[in-house]
Design an enzyme around this catalytic site. Structure first.
Site, PDB file in Angstrom:
ATOM      1  N   SER A   1       0.854  -1.351   0.074  1.00 17.34           N
ATOM      2  CA  SER A   1      -0.091  -0.075   0.039  1.00 17.34           C
ATOM      3  C   SER A   1       0.871   1.295   0.126  1.00 17.34           C
ATOM      4  O   SER A   1       1.718   1.426  -0.978  1.00 17.34           O
ATOM      5  CB  SER A   1      -1.126  -0.058   1.208  1.00 17.34           C
ATOM      6  OG  SER A   1      -1.962   0.920   0.808  1.00 17.34           O
TER       7      SER A   1
ATOM      8  N   GLU B   1      -9.233  -5.747  -4.011  1.00 21.34           N
ATOM      9  CA  GLU B   1      -8.644  -4.637  -3.163  1.00 21.34           C
ATOM     10  C   GLU B   1      -9.981  -3.734  -2.646  1.00 21.34           C
ATOM     11  O   GLU B   1      -9.849  -3.475  -1.262  1.00 21.34           O
ATOM     12  CB  GLU B   1      -7.941  -3.708  -3.971  1.00 21.34           C
ATOM     13  CG  GLU B   1      -6.429  -4.312  -4.616  1.00 21.34           C
ATOM     14  CD  GLU B   1      -5.464  -4.150  -3.795  1.00 21.34           C
ATOM     15  OE1 GLU B   1      -5.481  -3.946  -2.563  1.00 21.34           O
ATOM     16  OE2 GLU B   1      -4.302  -4.897  -4.221  1.00 21.34           O
TER      17      GLU B   1
ATOM     18  N   HIS C   1      -7.687  -5.695   0.084  1.00 18.00           N
ATOM     19  CA  HIS C   1      -6.373  -4.781   0.132  1.00 18.00           C
ATOM     20  C   HIS C   1      -5.775  -5.270   1.573  1.00 18.00           C
ATOM     21  O   HIS C   1      -6.504  -5.542   2.428  1.00 18.00           O
ATOM     22  CB  HIS C   1      -6.770  -3.227   0.090  1.00 18.00           C
ATOM     23  CG  HIS C   1      -5.660  -2.369   0.083  1.00 18.00           C
ATOM     24  ND1 HIS C   1      -4.665  -2.501  -0.634  1.00 18.00           N
ATOM     25  CD2 HIS C   1      -5.218  -1.564   1.251  1.00 18.00           C
ATOM     26  CE1 HIS C   1      -3.912  -1.678  -0.271  1.00 18.00           C
ATOM     27  NE2 HIS C   1      -4.000  -1.060   0.684  1.00 18.00           N
TER      28      HIS C   1
END
Length: 526
Positions: free
Chosen positions: A186, A313, A433
């Protein structure tokens, strides 16, 4: 185990890995820079003067100051520039070990490098050294007033300083200073991307792994950092428009009040973070980002890369509140807001038709999946190829692409999103995610372990093996894996679909039909 480095002597703590009881030594809470407090607040990191005697490196340093995730509670400290070094002990050949440096995610706003949350047992089992770090977050890490007193990107400069520290000192721990892989997830992945393009980072690492994030994602860069800085100053009681005056004022504001001041009342857009990387002024000495990433990316130093996404995600957007925002009468407004109102009504209608035109006649699950895909695409997917296209175009170093879609008991973020809605947890398949993180690292705080002989356990071993193989040699493959991961090229953009015992190579571009929509919208190939 005792290690002597330039700053002084360190005493580590003996441990054993979770799966194979492999002995390793952890050195926790090593200060890699001076505490960035008082006059050093907002400045690039400064060398730590060291210590006398032996530093008992057995407990972690403070987290950097931040809002605790999902709460209004502020935790951590300004004095937070610490790192952890974890060293496997059974090194019979006494060769220098490959080094993996992990940069944590959290939108440049949350998170830490704590080994309670990121315990790298599965990687240590493969005989690599792992280093985790803290770096300044939010306003303390990314306020940018275009002057040397507050140049911006302090958090990225902390990471850079830590990488330099590692390169200078890792040989003392048995590591190979010329075989360093930086990897992150991320915001940590976007950070890795920034390091591949910053002239300051060139030559400090040999390989890079980017998991679900690049510099071009909308949450990873602020085009209007000056507006943000003045807004913050006003929020904490400073009405001056002179950057020098503002910095002088802000240095006397308690850190906790600065962090509180970042809650801009008029802005509540989903994942719209303001204190993130930005261009540094040409008036600033030693800029980390001297130009826009769009420009810097053309001069990227080629290194072997692994880069990938999780297949769902956008599950992170499926809170009850977000789902409610996508009621039929609000969808158009919500799409426009998600795209920061930058597109015409015609384009927004095109997007709405693409994701939602069949939803009214199909099941609720389909609609939720489409909300998920929309968020995946806006926040991660549509900029994914721009994130490494230049690596492919250079054709110098291999690019290994993946999609992680394994859906198991350790998918911690997905489990959290659906904690009170188990029916949805079953209905919506795939990896959210950050879900891959828990197959690379053991999260001690969760108390969840992979069960013996389970698919989850196999996935942990496979991820640990691929990532560490790549760190050692630039190639994730080895004969004990049941598949071969072939690198992508411009003419053949194939990728590895990571899904337990169904892991295999897949042809073509990831999410190609959704990607085409965004290419059409932008009027050019992404």
């Amino acid at each position: 185990m005792e290690v002597v480095i330039e700053q002084g002597a360190l005493h580590g703590h003996q441990n054993k890995t979770l799966l194979s009881n492999k002995p390793y030594v952890s050195f926790l809470g090593i200060p890699y820079a001076k505490p960035p407090v008082d006059d050093l607040r907002f400045k690039a990191p400064v060398k730590h003067p060291g210590w006398s005697g032996v530093l008992e490196a057995i407990s972690e340093g403070n987290k950097c100051m931040q809002y605790a995730f999902m709460t209004d509670h502020i935790i951590g400290s300004e004095d937070c520039l610490y790192l952890n070094v974890l060293v496997p002990q059974q090194n019979e050949l006494h060769e220098k070990l490959a080094v993996m440096v992990f940069i944590h995610g959290g939108a440049f706003k949350f998170g830490c490098g704590s080994v309670n949350e990121h315990c790298p047992d599965y990687l240590l089992d493969e005989n690599v050294i792992v280093v985790t770090m803290n770096y300044r977050l939010n306003v303390l890490g990314f306020l940018n007033l275009d002057i040397d007193e507050c140049p911006g990107n302090m958090g990225l400069k902390d990471q850079l300083f830590a990488i330099k520290w590692i390169k200078a000192n890792i040989a003392a721990f048995g590591g190979d200073a010329d075989n360093i892989t930086i990897f992150g997830e991320s915001a940590g992945s976007a950070s890795v991307h920034y390091h591949t393009m910053s002239p300051q980072s060139t030559g400090l690492f040999q390989k890079a792994i980017m998991q679900s994030g690049c510099a071009f994602n909308p949450w990873a860069f602020n085009e209007d950092h000056k507006v943000t800085a003045f807004k913050l100053a006003k929020n904490v009681g400073c009405s001056s428009s002179d950057p020098e005056e503002i910095v002088k004022y802000l240095k006397n504001v308690p850190a906790i009040d600065l962090v509180k001041g970042t809650q801009f009342k008029d802005e509540t857009a989903f994942m719209d973070y303001k204190f993130v990387p930005s261009i540094e002024s040409d008036r600033v000495g030693n800029p980390f980002l001297p130009a826009h990433p769009k420009q810097l990316v053309n001069d990227t130093t080629p290194v072997p890369v692994i880069i990938g996404l999780n297949n769902m995600e956008g599950i992170i957007a499926l809170s009850d509140y977000r789902i409610g925002q996508f009621s039929d009468d609000r969808i158009t407004d919500e799409i426009s807001e998600l795209l920061k109102n930058r597109y015409s009504t015609e384009v927004i209608t095109k997007i709405k038709d693409f994701y939602f035109n069949k939803c009214s006649i199909e099941s609720e699950t389909t609609k939720l999946e489409q909300i998920c895909h929309l968020h995946s695409d806006v926040l991660f997917v549509k900029d994914f190829y721009r994130g490494f296209d230049n690596f492919l175009k250079q054709g110098v170093s291999p690019v290994y692409k993946y999609e992680f879609k394994f859906d198991g008991e350790l998918n911690a973020v997905k489990n959290m999103v659906f904690a009170t809605r188990p029916i949805l947890r079953q209905a919506i398949k795939g990896a959210c995610h950050a879900d891959e993180i828990y197959y690379l690292f053991h999260n001690k705080l969760s108390g969840v372990l992979p069960k013996p002989n389970s698919p989850e356990l196999e996935m942990c071993k496979t991820m640990g093996k691929m990532w560490s193989n790549f760190a050692k040699s630039g190639d994730p493959n080895s004969s004990d894996l049941s598949f071969k991961w072939i690198n992508a090229s411009l003419s053949d953009p194939k990728y590895l679909s990571i899904d337990g015992d169904r892991t295999r190579m897949a042809e073509g571009m990831l999410n190609s039909n959704r990607l085409r929509l965004w290419q059409d919208i932008s009027g050019s190939v992404v």
